[in-house]
Enzyme design. Sequence first.
Site, PDB file in Angstrom:
ATOM      1  N   ASN A 226       9.907   8.538   1.570  1.00  0.00           N
ATOM      2  CA  ASN A 226       9.060   9.646   1.113  1.00  0.00           C
ATOM      3  C   ASN A 226       8.543  10.392   2.341  1.00  0.00           C
ATOM      4  O   ASN A 226       8.849  10.025   3.478  1.00  0.00           O
ATOM      5  CB  ASN A 226       7.912   9.117   0.235  1.00  0.00           C
ATOM      6  CG  ASN A 226       7.070   8.111   0.990  1.00  0.00           C
ATOM      7  OD1 ASN A 226       6.446   8.425   1.988  1.00  0.00           O
ATOM      8  ND2 ASN A 226       7.076   6.868   0.522  1.00  0.00           N
ATOM      9  N   LYS A 304      28.922   0.764   3.943  1.00  0.00           N
ATOM     10  CA  LYS A 304      28.571   2.114   3.491  1.00  0.00           C
ATOM     11  C   LYS A 304      29.266   2.425   2.157  1.00  0.00           C
ATOM     12  O   LYS A 304      30.481   2.210   2.031  1.00  0.00           O
ATOM     13  CB  LYS A 304      29.003   3.115   4.565  1.00  0.00           C
ATOM     14  CG  LYS A 304      28.533   4.510   4.280  1.00  0.00           C
ATOM     15  CD  LYS A 304      28.935   5.454   5.385  1.00  0.00           C
ATOM     16  CE  LYS A 304      28.770   6.866   4.893  1.00  0.00           C
ATOM     17  NZ  LYS A 304      29.589   7.812   5.600  1.00  0.00           N
ATOM     18  N   ILE A 323       1.526  -4.215  -3.148  1.00  0.00           N
ATOM     19  CA  ILE A 323       0.813  -4.968  -2.101  1.00  0.00           C
ATOM     20  C   ILE A 323      -0.689  -4.934  -2.358  1.00  0.00           C
ATOM     21  O   ILE A 323      -1.377  -5.947  -2.252  1.00  0.00           O
ATOM     22  CB  ILE A 323       1.146  -4.383  -0.700  1.00  0.00           C
ATOM     23  CG1 ILE A 323       2.658  -4.287  -0.527  1.00  0.00           C
ATOM     24  CG2 ILE A 323       0.530  -5.237   0.402  1.00  0.00           C
ATOM     25  CD1 ILE A 323       3.104  -3.473   0.668  1.00  0.00           C
ATOM     26  N   LYS A 354      -6.596   4.046 -11.551  1.00  0.00           N
ATOM     27  CA  LYS A 354      -5.950   3.204 -10.530  1.00  0.00           C
ATOM     28  C   LYS A 354      -6.904   2.150  -9.972  1.00  0.00           C
ATOM     29  O   LYS A 354      -6.510   1.023  -9.697  1.00  0.00           O
ATOM     30  CB  LYS A 354      -5.436   4.108  -9.400  1.00  0.00           C
ATOM     31  CG  LYS A 354      -4.368   3.456  -8.581  1.00  0.00           C
ATOM     32  CD  LYS A 354      -3.551   4.476  -7.837  1.00  0.00           C
ATOM     33  CE  LYS A 354      -2.564   5.182  -8.756  1.00  0.00           C
ATOM     34  NZ  LYS A 354      -1.735   6.147  -8.075  1.00  0.00           N
TER      35      LYS A 354
HETATM   36  O1  C5P Z   1       0.414   3.206  -7.503  1.00  0.00           O
HETATM   37  P1  C5P Z   1       0.314   4.049  -6.283  1.00  0.00           P
HETATM   38  O2  C5P Z   1       1.561   4.015  -5.439  1.00  0.00           O
HETATM   39  O3  C5P Z   1      -0.139   5.442  -6.529  1.00  0.00           O
HETATM   40  O4  C5P Z   1      -0.865   3.362  -5.457  1.00  0.00           O
HETATM   41  C1  C5P Z   1      -1.239   3.793  -4.205  1.00  0.00           C
HETATM   42  C2  C5P Z   1      -1.971   2.716  -3.492  1.00  0.00           C
HETATM   43  O5  C5P Z   1      -1.363   1.452  -3.689  1.00  0.00           O
HETATM   44  C3  C5P Z   1      -1.961   2.914  -1.999  1.00  0.00           C
HETATM   45  O6  C5P Z   1      -3.132   2.349  -1.476  1.00  0.00           O
HETATM   46  C4  C5P Z   1      -0.721   2.154  -1.566  1.00  0.00           C
HETATM   47  O7  C5P Z   1      -0.791   1.756  -0.206  1.00  0.00           O
HETATM   48  C5  C5P Z   1      -0.756   0.979  -2.504  1.00  0.00           C
HETATM   49  N1  C5P Z   1       0.552   0.467  -2.908  1.00  0.00           N
HETATM   50  C6  C5P Z   1       0.931  -0.807  -2.531  1.00  0.00           C
HETATM   51  N2  C5P Z   1       2.133  -1.326  -2.911  1.00  0.00           N
HETATM   52  C7  C5P Z   1       2.973  -0.592  -3.687  1.00  0.00           C
HETATM   53  C8  C5P Z   1       2.608   0.704  -4.080  1.00  0.00           C
HETATM   54  C9  C5P Z   1       1.395   1.210  -3.667  1.00  0.00           C
HETATM   55  O8  C5P Z   1       0.165  -1.471  -1.823  1.00  0.00           O
HETATM   56  N3  C5P Z   1       4.143  -1.110  -4.055  1.00  0.00           N
END
Ligand code: C5P
Length: 413
Positions: A226, A304, A323, A354
């Site tokens: 991203n 590949k 995480i 959230k």
């Molecule tokens: O669900 P979303 O991606 O919008 O959540 C954003 C928050 O969750 C951020 O703090 C991001 O670092 C954390 N996050 C994470 N592991 C993921 C996705 C998002 O820790 N797989």
Amino acid sequence: MNETKHILLIIGGGIAAYKSCELVRLIRKEGMTVRCVITKSGQEFVTPMTLAALSENPVFTELFDLKDESEMGHIQLSREADLVVVCPATADLMAKMNAGIADDLATTLLLATDKRVLTVPAMNVRMWHHPATRRNVQQLRSDAVHVMEPDEGEMACGEYGAGRLPEPAAILTEIQNMLGQPAPAMMLSAQPDFAEAEHRPLYGKKIIVTAGPTHEAIDPVRYIANRSSGRQGFAIAQAAAEMGAEVILVAGPVHLVTPPGVIRWDVESAREMQIEVEKALPADAAIMVAAVADYRAADTAEQKIKKKDDAPTPLALAENPDILASLARHEKRPGLLIGFAAETENLKDHAAAKLAKKGCDWIVANDVSGDVMGGSENSVHIVTKDGIESWPKAHKEVVARKLMEKVADVIGN
Ligand code: C5P
């Protein structure tokens, strides 16, 4: 800005020493002064005469050179500079810096200086990856020495990999960046007078910060990613370090300089990031700024993937671990757990949802519909169980400082 800046350049022994001549030229061109000190082995590659001509200053080689001492003591030499640059820094020189060995002029100056130090390593790829060098680099970084990442490529010895000296122009940029930044908190702690003057409310606290995107491999050359630049997370790590915290920055693939005094662990994928974050526990606070990929390729192809004539190969996805949510449930859950929410619509509603879903204490919500992800400014809303605070748009560094002040109100001294 550069007109009156003075650089002390310490040149170690390595084939890359010849590039220090170009660096001297570039520093002079920017209107800064430069004094060179060259180690005994450095003189095998570059002569003091060349450096004297390029720098238009005497070059120092010996600790016990009485003539030099009568004109300028080594303490003065190490203190009159605005920045000390070690380039090239060999594995040996970094090991000595780490151990505090002072057995020649270069290492004595490095031990005696009260100025910031930029170290630019250059060595064989295996030496760079050796556990001893890894330890030395990590310790130097946590002692607030700024160690640049070497470049990758063909080496003078014929091998390939990380260990090449970065281009002199890139080193000059690093010098200019460091001259423009305030001294890190860890340096101030070495100087009691400043330490007292500076308010360091996070002293003794450990903070984990994640930053940047993640790269999820599809095959050896392709990945899902991203647009996150990592700037907001790096600014938060820097602000936390400046306020006295011990900071572990777990960074996805970004092109950013490690803030002074911050310990940085680089990762590629979400799963690697989770492992490193858990290694960093326990912590007083964790600030999860990384834009972690929600999905990865279900299988990573070993070769590949070839283009097909009939129909494109479908890409099966698997969900990545969350995480932030897993930290919220962890037995070593940090006392204060902060998530970020990058949204393009219904910002505040999504952020409030959230907060509950992830089980964290605060959500910092930002609208990423503009150029926030690559840009230098951010406008955020802090969502907590007590309500929503909206902050005016500001530079990411300003947002970082303000956020860390709010963190310090909760966990600080
Ligand atoms: O669900 P979303 O991606 O919008 O959540 C954003 C928050 O969750 C951020 O703090 C991001 O670092 C954390 N996050 C994470 N592991 C993921 C996705 C998002 O820790 N797989």
